[in-house]
Design an enzyme around this catalytic site. Structure first.
Site, PDB file in Angstrom:
ATOM      1  N   TRP A   2       0.817  -1.223   0.000  1.00  0.00           N
ATOM      2  CA  TRP A   2       0.000   0.000   0.000  1.00  0.00           C
ATOM      3  C   TRP A   2       0.849   1.271   0.000  1.00  0.00           C
ATOM      4  CZ3 TRP A   2      -1.971  -3.348   4.297  1.00  0.00           C
ATOM      5  CH2 TRP A   2      -3.005  -4.182   3.857  1.00  0.00           C
ATOM      6  N   TYR A  32       3.160  -8.341   4.608  1.00  0.00           N
ATOM      7  CA  TYR A  32       1.870  -9.031   4.628  1.00  0.00           C
ATOM      8  C   TYR A  32       1.958 -10.267   3.727  1.00  0.00           C
ATOM      9  CZ  TYR A  32      -1.009  -5.509   7.019  1.00  0.00           C
ATOM     10  OH  TYR A  32      -1.574  -4.668   7.949  1.00  0.00           O
ATOM     11  N   GLU A  74       0.710 -11.626  14.931  1.00  0.00           N
ATOM     12  CA  GLU A  74      -0.594 -11.814  15.566  1.00  0.00           C
ATOM     13  C   GLU A  74      -1.430 -13.045  15.232  1.00  0.00           C
ATOM     14  OE1 GLU A  74      -2.852  -8.203  15.352  1.00  0.00           O
ATOM     15  OE2 GLU A  74      -1.278  -7.087  16.372  1.00  0.00           O
ATOM     16  N   TYR A 112      -2.776  -1.448  21.426  1.00  0.00           N
ATOM     17  CA  TYR A 112      -3.303  -0.213  20.834  1.00  0.00           C
ATOM     18  C   TYR A 112      -3.965   0.533  21.989  1.00  0.00           C
ATOM     19  CZ  TYR A 112      -1.874  -1.487  16.215  1.00  0.00           C
ATOM     20  OH  TYR A 112      -1.083  -1.779  15.140  1.00  0.00           O
ATOM     21  N   GLU A 137       4.821  -4.183  17.819  1.00  0.00           N
ATOM     22  CA  GLU A 137       3.798  -3.324  17.216  1.00  0.00           C
ATOM     23  C   GLU A 137       2.946  -2.699  18.316  1.00  0.00           C
ATOM     24  OE1 GLU A 137       1.532  -5.166  13.870  1.00  0.00           O
ATOM     25  OE2 GLU A 137      -0.180  -4.080  14.693  1.00  0.00           O
ATOM     26  N   GLU A 147      -4.942   7.082   7.903  1.00  0.00           N
ATOM     27  CA  GLU A 147      -5.535   6.557   9.139  1.00  0.00           C
ATOM     28  C   GLU A 147      -4.746   7.123  10.306  1.00  0.00           C
ATOM     29  OE1 GLU A 147      -5.263   2.289   8.701  1.00  0.00           O
ATOM     30  OE2 GLU A 147      -3.136   2.261   9.175  1.00  0.00           O
TER      31      GLU A 147
HETATM   32  C1  IDC Z   1      -3.958  -2.602   9.544  1.00  0.00           C
HETATM   33  C2  IDC Z   1      -3.635  -1.314   8.816  1.00  0.00           C
HETATM   34  C3  IDC Z   1      -4.736  -0.982   7.849  1.00  0.00           C
HETATM   35  C4  IDC Z   1      -4.967  -2.170   6.934  1.00  0.00           C
HETATM   36  C5  IDC Z   1      -5.220  -3.422   7.730  1.00  0.00           C
HETATM   37  C6  IDC Z   1      -5.313  -4.617   6.822  1.00  0.00           C
HETATM   38  O1  IDC Z   1      -3.440  -0.289   9.769  1.00  0.00           O
HETATM   39  O2  IDC Z   1      -4.418   0.154   7.081  1.00  0.00           O
HETATM   40  O3  IDC Z   1      -6.094  -1.912   6.115  1.00  0.00           O
HETATM   41  O4  IDC Z   1      -4.154  -3.641   8.627  1.00  0.00           O
HETATM   42  O5  IDC Z   1      -5.578  -5.790   7.508  1.00  0.00           O
HETATM   43  C7  IDC Z   1      -2.798  -5.100  13.820  1.00  0.00           C
HETATM   44  C8  IDC Z   1      -2.139  -5.725  12.661  1.00  0.00           C
HETATM   45  C9  IDC Z   1      -1.907  -4.736  11.556  1.00  0.00           C
HETATM   46  C10 IDC Z   1      -3.087  -3.786  11.436  1.00  0.00           C
HETATM   47  C11 IDC Z   1      -3.151  -2.965  12.728  1.00  0.00           C
HETATM   48  C12 IDC Z   1      -4.248  -1.900  12.742  1.00  0.00           C
HETATM   49  O6  IDC Z   1      -0.929  -6.371  12.986  1.00  0.00           O
HETATM   50  O7  IDC Z   1      -1.708  -5.443  10.362  1.00  0.00           O
HETATM   51  O8  IDC Z   1      -2.849  -2.917  10.351  1.00  0.00           O
HETATM   52  N1  IDC Z   1      -3.314  -3.867  13.841  1.00  0.00           N
HETATM   53  O9  IDC Z   1      -5.504  -2.511  12.634  1.00  0.00           O
HETATM   54  N2  IDC Z   1      -3.027  -5.652  14.991  1.00  0.00           N
HETATM   55  C13 IDC Z   1      -3.717  -4.805  15.764  1.00  0.00           C
HETATM   56  C14 IDC Z   1      -3.912  -3.645  15.044  1.00  0.00           C
END
Ligand code: IDC
Length: 410
Positions: A85, A112, A187, A272, A308, A354
């Site tokens: 992306w 990914y 994850e 988060y 992360e 975002e």
């Molecule tokens: C999110 C990205 C988002 C994308 C999405 C796709 O922020 O732009 O569309 O993935 O699946 C995770 C994941 C991580 C996520 C992120 C936020 O490891 O891939 O990225 N997140 O949702 N775990 C908790 C949060």
């Protein structure tokens, strides 16, 4: 030969090594490529004064990540976004700027597997991974090779079958390069992704990685292993049970030691801040599920790496909470039962539209590497404190230190 390779450190080393990441379509082709890749014996010459020149090959001693001389070390930096992306955010210029102006000493390379990533273009994604590993090496920072699974959540899913060949290729190419860490899977999540499943997976991949290092007599690399429930049931190898989120039940079953039996292994934790915090009261109990309380204790039990974290909600968007993030980072800086220093990477260095992105939309295309968002600005300040010794009263406020007082009431 070694001399020639040494003299090539810089631009052309990249292309030399990239040939080992040549075109392939995944599957059998990747298996063959991995098999044919010679074990890397390149002696990296990290820039003087750089993080890797200073700390060298990392190891885990008890609960703590340590540098080559056995001194505790805490790494802090960013994770990339999925580069399918945001490819134009990651290049030598942007990474050098992250080092010089944001003070990172580690970059997590999130590849990914699904969602248009590796499985769609195995060769391009592997090449990007190699390229970024090389760039981090050239600039003297650590990097994490992240096999970024997400949906489905079980690392043993047939969609992720290339993991074995991928890690074989990566470990053969980079064996003995002190700046390379491995994250076996992002994850794990969902009902099927139990610790037993993750452990089975890790027990296959880790020996593959180690074989390459053993064959040249190099110290084993740091391997970061995912934990169930989106890297939040961190102590699943010690306690049977499931953390099911702030609103749901937590069932604790009898303790059972099922840790991974390898050296230099760490367990992954992700948070988060707007979603994962002190929780909400339930059944009249104020402190029903307090995530700080849980991790404060776990950090006294297992070596943990936070590869992360975000200031936002778990979606990567929504409300930003710097006070609650402060609380977590204070915990990572030693405010925990093990006085452990936990390394941490922010999600994400990208200009995706975002709230968790560190840069404003379209910054990368315009090479505006410092065009920070609210999240990016906070992270930059924290890195300046954590990695650069700066004083900045606007972050890591003393009033945001978590105190485990509630624990003593149990
Ligand atoms: C999110 C990205 C988002 C994308 C999405 C796709 O922020 O732009 O569309 O993935 O699946 C995770 C994941 C991580 C996520 C992120 C936020 O490891 O891939 O990225 N997140 O949702 N775990 C908790 C949060």
């Amino acid at each position: 030969m070694n001399k020639i390779i040494k003299s090539l450190v810089g631009g052309s080393l990249c292309s030399l090594l990239l040939s080992a990441c040549g075109p392939h379509g995944g599957g059998e082709e990747l298996v063959q490529l991995a098999q044919q890749t010679p074990i890397n014996t390149v002696k990296y010459e990290y820039p003087e004064g750089s993080a890797v020149a200073t700390h060298g090959a990392l190891k885990v001693d008890g609960l703590q990540l340590c540098d080559q001389s056995g001194k505790p070390v805490q790494l802090a930096g960013f994770s990339t976004m999925g580069w399918q992306w945001c490819a134009d955010c990651y290049n030598e210029e942007s990474i050098k700027n992250l080092i010089d102006n944001w003070h990172i000493n580690i970059l997590r390379l999130a590849m990914y597997v699904e969602e248009g990533g590796f499985n769609r273009h195995p060769d391009k994604n592997t090449e990007m991974m190699c390229n970024l590993i090389e760039t981090c090496g050239k600039l003297g920072i650590y990097c994490i090779v992240d096999w970024h699974i997400l949906t489905p959540g079980n690392p043993n899913d047939s969609l992720y079958a290339d993991s074995h060949a991928f890690f074989k290729l990566m470990s053969r190419k980079y064996a003995g390069a002190p700046h390379v860490l491995f994250e076996l899977c992002n994850e794990p999540n969902g009902e099927g992704a139990t610790w037993e499943e993750i452990r089975d997976y890790a027990n296959q991949i880790i020996p593959t990685i180690h074989a390459a290092y053993d064959s040249i007599g190099a110290q084993h690399p740091i391997i970061i292993c995912g934990t169930p429930q989106w890297d939040q049931l961190v102590d699943a190898c010690l306690v049977k049970g499931r953390y099911q989120g702030n609103e749901l039940d937590f069932v604790e079953l009898p303790a059972d030691d099922r840790r991974l039996q390898f050296d230099n292994v760490m367990y992954t934790f992700h948070f988060y801040a707007s979603s994962h915090n002190e929780g909400s009261p339930k059944d009249g109990v104020e402190d029903y599920y307090n995530f700080y309380k849980y991790m404060y204790k776990v950090l006294g039990q297992l070596p943990v790496f936070c590869s992360e974290y975000g200031l936002t909600e778990a979606s990567g968007d929504g409300a930003i909470d710097t006070d609650r993030t402060d609380k977590w980072i204070h915990m990572f800086r030693g405010n925990n039962a093990g006085k452990q220093l936990v390394s941490f990477c922010n999600w994400s260095y990208s200009d995706k539209d975002e709230k968790s992105a560190a840069l404003q939309p379209k910054s990368c295309r315009r090479k505006q590497w410092d065009n920070a968002t609210i999240s990016g600005d906070y992270v930059r300040r924290v890195l300046n404190v954590a990695n650069n010794g700066a004083t900045d009263p606007s972050v890591l406020k003393p009033e945001n230190v978590y105190t485990p007082a509630a624990e003593t009431k149990e």
